[in-house]
Design a protein around this motif. Structure first.
Motif, PDB file in Angstrom:
ATOM      1  N   LEU A 132      13.186   2.628 -11.480  1.00 41.38           N
ATOM      2  CA  LEU A 132      12.024   2.938 -10.631  1.00 41.38           C
ATOM      3  C   LEU A 132      12.496   3.548  -9.323  1.00 41.38           C
ATOM      4  CD1 LEU A 132      11.984   0.510  -8.354  1.00 41.38           C
ATOM      5  CD2 LEU A 132      10.852  -0.761 -10.152  1.00 41.38           C
ATOM      6  N   HIS A 133      11.558   4.171  -8.610  1.00 39.73           N
ATOM      7  CA  HIS A 133      11.885   4.707  -7.288  1.00 39.73           C
ATOM      8  C   HIS A 133      10.812   4.280  -6.298  1.00 39.73           C
ATOM      9  CE1 HIS A 133       8.776   7.852  -7.550  1.00 39.73           C
ATOM     10  NE2 HIS A 133       8.915   7.927  -6.266  1.00 39.73           N
ATOM     11  N   ILE A 134      11.208   4.254  -5.032  1.00 43.95           N
ATOM     12  CA  ILE A 134      10.290   3.924  -3.938  1.00 43.95           C
ATOM     13  C   ILE A 134      10.594   4.888  -2.782  1.00 43.95           C
ATOM     14  CG2 ILE A 134       9.573   2.139  -2.274  1.00 43.95           C
ATOM     15  CD1 ILE A 134      10.900   0.145  -4.403  1.00 43.95           C
ATOM     16  N   TYR A 152       4.471   7.951  -6.067  1.00 44.47           N
ATOM     17  CA  TYR A 152       4.569   6.496  -5.939  1.00 44.47           C
ATOM     18  C   TYR A 152       3.229   5.939  -5.473  1.00 44.47           C
ATOM     19  CZ  TYR A 152       6.047   1.878  -4.553  1.00 44.47           C
ATOM     20  OH  TYR A 152       6.158   0.515  -4.462  1.00 44.47           O
ATOM     21  N   ARG A 169       0.983   2.881  -4.013  1.00 42.44           N
ATOM     22  CA  ARG A 169       1.246   1.717  -3.155  1.00 42.44           C
ATOM     23  C   ARG A 169       0.334   0.528  -3.456  1.00 42.44           C
ATOM     24  NH1 ARG A 169       1.140   2.781   2.694  1.00 42.44           N
ATOM     25  NH2 ARG A 169       2.842   1.255   2.780  1.00 42.44           N
ATOM     26  N   SER A 225       5.499   4.248 -10.409  1.00 42.05           N
ATOM     27  CA  SER A 225       6.356   5.356  -9.960  1.00 42.05           C
ATOM     28  C   SER A 225       6.682   6.270 -11.116  1.00 42.05           C
ATOM     29  CB  SER A 225       7.638   4.820  -9.316  1.00 42.05           C
ATOM     30  OG  SER A 225       8.599   4.421 -10.265  1.00 42.05           O
TER      31      SER A 225
END
Lengths: 156, 156, 156
Positions: free
Chosen positions: A116-118, C57, C59, C115
């Protein structure tokens, strides 16, 4: 024509300069959620990264990474229940040599994912108010799990 | 305060310089798993990429990409069984014009995903010991599938 | 030895230079799919990005992002049905304070993810012919959802 459904903010631009990489080792206590938000945020801070994205990758096939609610621990209990219902121990599995929790663990990992990415802005993870980063252990017993963390973006 | 759950290694830093992109075409043999680890590793080697990350993206909605166990083929059989149980052919679907395997294939693709990344260090994919990269075909018949591979990172 | 399963194209190489970031706000109408492909493509165009990748992404923990079929709206109806079957309102959940649709929404978000990335070539998203980008609202009522969009790659 479809109507425009979203509103876009101003765009911030920086120069891609830095790729920082480190390993995060996590000891799990058996089936369930372990929050790693603080550790991931610490990596980003130590990396010297400013604007860009954090990438996390779990090097296992019977655990996974997920972004989930960090407020009520009951949510994690229910998520564990849900995964047990979706991949029951008594399913018609043929890969049973490693115990009744092993094949369900692989199924859960496939459904929830290991990468995953943030986004990161000014060195801060772009998590929502109620989001935490979790390592989800799907095996019944404690395991040592390796996560590769990377920051891609600009420097301070 | 929550205790620290993980141990972070030293951080390696490089300059982001290279984005390399290529297409990988894969012929599937119908429902099931096709390992593409060797092909993806070959792309990374040919790209001239050193440290960074590999991104894979599948341009379809009835197949998916997953990281899974590469040791016992029975695991793939069981994963296929699990997906069939989660998205049965005889579900209450209304999109049935493309055959009984089509809507279940879309559901399976939604649950398992079409995009993933894997860290790269010194030109080598950071896969765990038991991890392989798989294209999962959800349709009953053979299909030609397109994957876009990208490396983002430093050069040799 | 396993036979080679895929055919790799020529590799295109560019210099990583730009990271562009913006927020996309989307108002949902309650449970279901909202296509955001046009908004995401608009961001890439406005960012000045050329070759690289788009990262999105979300939130939130009770909605998700997915790539899915954009041709027949019945597919979205069936995907919603499938998610309801996988995470039913009347499951054995203990986190029930926010209503019967809340815990199922968290489960659905865990299964489908928040994501994703999509390759970009010459400023164009590398979506397949039938792929659209969707925000999936899992709560019963309308919500305001925040998505962070990022482009990483070369400039025009």
């Amino acid at each position: 024509m479809r109507t425009v459904v979203g509103r876009l903010s101003a765009i911030e631009r920086v120069t891609a300069e830095l790729i920082a990489t480190a390993d995060l080792m996590v000891e799990t206590r058996g089936e369930g959620f372990t929050e790693i938000t603080r550790e991931v945020a610490g990596f980003v801070e130590q990396s010297g990264g400013r604007d860009g994205a954090l990438f996390a990758y779990l090097r296992h096939t019977s655990a996974s990474l997920t972004i989930q609610e960090n407020a009520d621990p009951d949510v994690q209990t229910d998520l564990t229940t849900a995964l047990r219902m979706l991949a029951p121990h008594d399913g018609p599995w043929i890969h049973t040599t490693e115990g009744p929790d092993d094949m369900p663990a692989h199924i859960k990992a496939m459904l929830t994912g290991v990468s995953l990415h943030i986004p990161v802005r000014a060195g801060v993870l772009g998590l929502g108010t109620w989001q935490g980063i979790y390592l989800v252990e799907h095996r019944a017993t404690p395991h040592r799990r390796e996560i590769i963390l990377q920051f891609v973006g600009s420097r301070w």
